[in-house]
Design a protein around this motif. Structure first.
Motif, PDB file in Angstrom:
ATOM      1  N   ILE A  36      23.342 -24.879  14.171  1.00 43.30           N
ATOM      2  CA  ILE A  36      24.024 -23.612  13.908  1.00 43.30           C
ATOM      3  C   ILE A  36      23.509 -22.524  14.849  1.00 43.30           C
ATOM      4  O   ILE A  36      24.291 -21.747  15.409  1.00 43.30           O
ATOM      5  CB  ILE A  36      23.853 -23.197  12.428  1.00 43.30           C
ATOM      6  N   CYS A  37      22.189 -22.473  15.046  1.00 38.78           N
ATOM      7  CA  CYS A  37      21.607 -21.473  15.949  1.00 38.78           C
ATOM      8  C   CYS A  37      22.128 -21.664  17.368  1.00 38.78           C
ATOM      9  O   CYS A  37      22.474 -20.683  18.044  1.00 38.78           O
ATOM     10  CB  CYS A  37      20.086 -21.550  15.916  1.00 38.78           C
ATOM     11  N   LYS A  38      22.191 -22.904  17.828  1.00 40.79           N
ATOM     12  CA  LYS A  38      22.700 -23.174  19.171  1.00 40.79           C
ATOM     13  C   LYS A  38      24.172 -22.785  19.283  1.00 40.79           C
ATOM     14  O   LYS A  38      24.584 -22.182  20.268  1.00 40.79           O
ATOM     15  CB  LYS A  38      22.519 -24.651  19.528  1.00 40.79           C
ATOM     16  N   ALA A  39      24.957 -23.110  18.268  1.00 42.34           N
ATOM     17  CA  ALA A  39      26.395 -22.817  18.294  1.00 42.34           C
ATOM     18  C   ALA A  39      26.673 -21.317  18.335  1.00 42.34           C
ATOM     19  O   ALA A  39      27.656 -20.878  18.923  1.00 42.34           O
ATOM     20  CB  ALA A  39      27.076 -23.451  17.081  1.00 42.34           C
ATOM     21  N   HIS A  40      25.813 -20.529  17.720  1.00 45.07           N
ATOM     22  CA  HIS A  40      26.029 -19.090  17.638  1.00 45.07           C
ATOM     23  C   HIS A  40      25.122 -18.294  18.577  1.00 45.07           C
ATOM     24  O   HIS A  40      25.129 -17.061  18.541  1.00 45.07           O
ATOM     25  CB  HIS A  40      25.841 -18.607  16.193  1.00 45.07           C
ATOM     26  N   GLY A  41      24.318 -18.983  19.367  1.00 45.00           N
ATOM     27  CA  GLY A  41      23.449 -18.314  20.320  1.00 45.00           C
ATOM     28  C   GLY A  41      22.343 -17.511  19.667  1.00 45.00           C
ATOM     29  O   GLY A  41      21.903 -16.495  20.203  1.00 45.00           O
ATOM     30  N   THR A  43      18.610 -16.748  18.714  1.00 46.03           N
ATOM     31  CA  THR A  43      17.298 -17.065  19.277  1.00 46.03           C
ATOM     32  C   THR A  43      16.227 -17.000  18.184  1.00 46.03           C
ATOM     33  O   THR A  43      16.448 -16.451  17.102  1.00 46.03           O
ATOM     34  CB  THR A  43      16.914 -16.072  20.385  1.00 46.03           C
ATOM     35  N   TYR A  44      15.062 -17.532  18.532  1.00 48.50           N
ATOM     36  CA  TYR A  44      13.932 -17.481  17.602  1.00 48.50           C
ATOM     37  C   TYR A  44      13.569 -16.041  17.288  1.00 48.50           C
ATOM     38  O   TYR A  44      13.271 -15.702  16.140  1.00 48.50           O
ATOM     39  CB  TYR A  44      12.727 -18.224  18.192  1.00 48.50           C
ATOM     40  N   ALA A  45      13.612 -15.184  18.301  1.00 49.55           N
ATOM     41  CA  ALA A  45      13.259 -13.782  18.107  1.00 49.55           C
ATOM     42  C   ALA A  45      14.198 -13.109  17.099  1.00 49.55           C
ATOM     43  O   ALA A  45      13.774 -12.237  16.335  1.00 49.55           O
ATOM     44  CB  ALA A  45      13.302 -13.040  19.432  1.00 49.55           C
ATOM     45  N   GLN A  46      15.449 -13.520  17.071  1.00 50.46           N
ATOM     46  CA  GLN A  46      16.401 -12.964  16.113  1.00 50.46           C
ATOM     47  C   GLN A  46      16.207 -13.557  14.725  1.00 50.46           C
ATOM     48  O   GLN A  46      16.442 -12.892  13.727  1.00 50.46           O
ATOM     49  CB  GLN A  46      17.835 -13.235  16.573  1.00 50.46           C
ATOM     50  N   LEU A  47      15.807 -14.794  14.676  1.00 49.79           N
ATOM     51  CA  LEU A  47      15.681 -15.498  13.404  1.00 49.79           C
ATOM     52  C   LEU A  47      14.381 -15.179  12.675  1.00 49.79           C
ATOM     53  O   LEU A  47      14.348 -15.116  11.445  1.00 49.79           O
ATOM     54  CB  LEU A  47      15.775 -17.003  13.659  1.00 49.79           C
ATOM     55  N   LYS A  48      13.311 -14.947  13.414  1.00 47.02           N
ATOM     56  CA  LYS A  48      11.992 -14.745  12.811  1.00 47.02           C
ATOM     57  C   LYS A  48      11.943 -13.624  11.781  1.00 47.02           C
ATOM     58  O   LYS A  48      11.426 -13.840  10.681  1.00 47.02           O
ATOM     59  CB  LYS A  48      10.939 -14.517  13.894  1.00 47.02           C
ATOM     60  N   PRO A  49      12.482 -12.427  12.071  1.00 43.78           N
ATOM     61  CA  PRO A  49      12.403 -11.360  11.060  1.00 43.78           C
ATOM     62  C   PRO A  49      13.108 -11.712   9.751  1.00 43.78           C
ATOM     63  O   PRO A  49      12.723 -11.241   8.687  1.00 43.78           O
ATOM     64  CB  PRO A  49      13.093 -10.169  11.734  1.00 43.78           C
TER      65      PRO A  49
END
Length: 68
Positions: A36-41, A43-49
């Motif tokens: 899902i993360c790859k499909a929507h672009g 990043t870890y930096a966006q997901l971490k918070p």
């Protein structure tokens, strides 16, 4: 073997099966999250918070009060 010993042996086997199922489902969930993360672009930096629980910062007054 007594009935109790048989039941305890079954319990141990079920616990092993439960743990194996948990690990397999967790691996599948991580794979889905990655896809899902790859499909929507995303990043870890966006997901971490979103994934990390933010701690509330204490004020100086709270710190002093805790010191006693």
């Amino acid at each position: 073997m007594s009935k109790l010993a048989d039941l305890l042996a079954q319990q141990k086997e079920l616990e092993k099966q439960i743990e194996a199922a948990r690990v397999a489902e967790q691996a599948d969930a991580l794979k889905q999250i990655s896809e899902i993360c790859k499909a929507h672009g995303i990043t870890y930096a966006q997901l971490k918070p979103v994934m990390v629980k933010q701690r509330k910062r204490r004020t100086k007054a709270e710190i002093e009060a805790a010191k006693g």
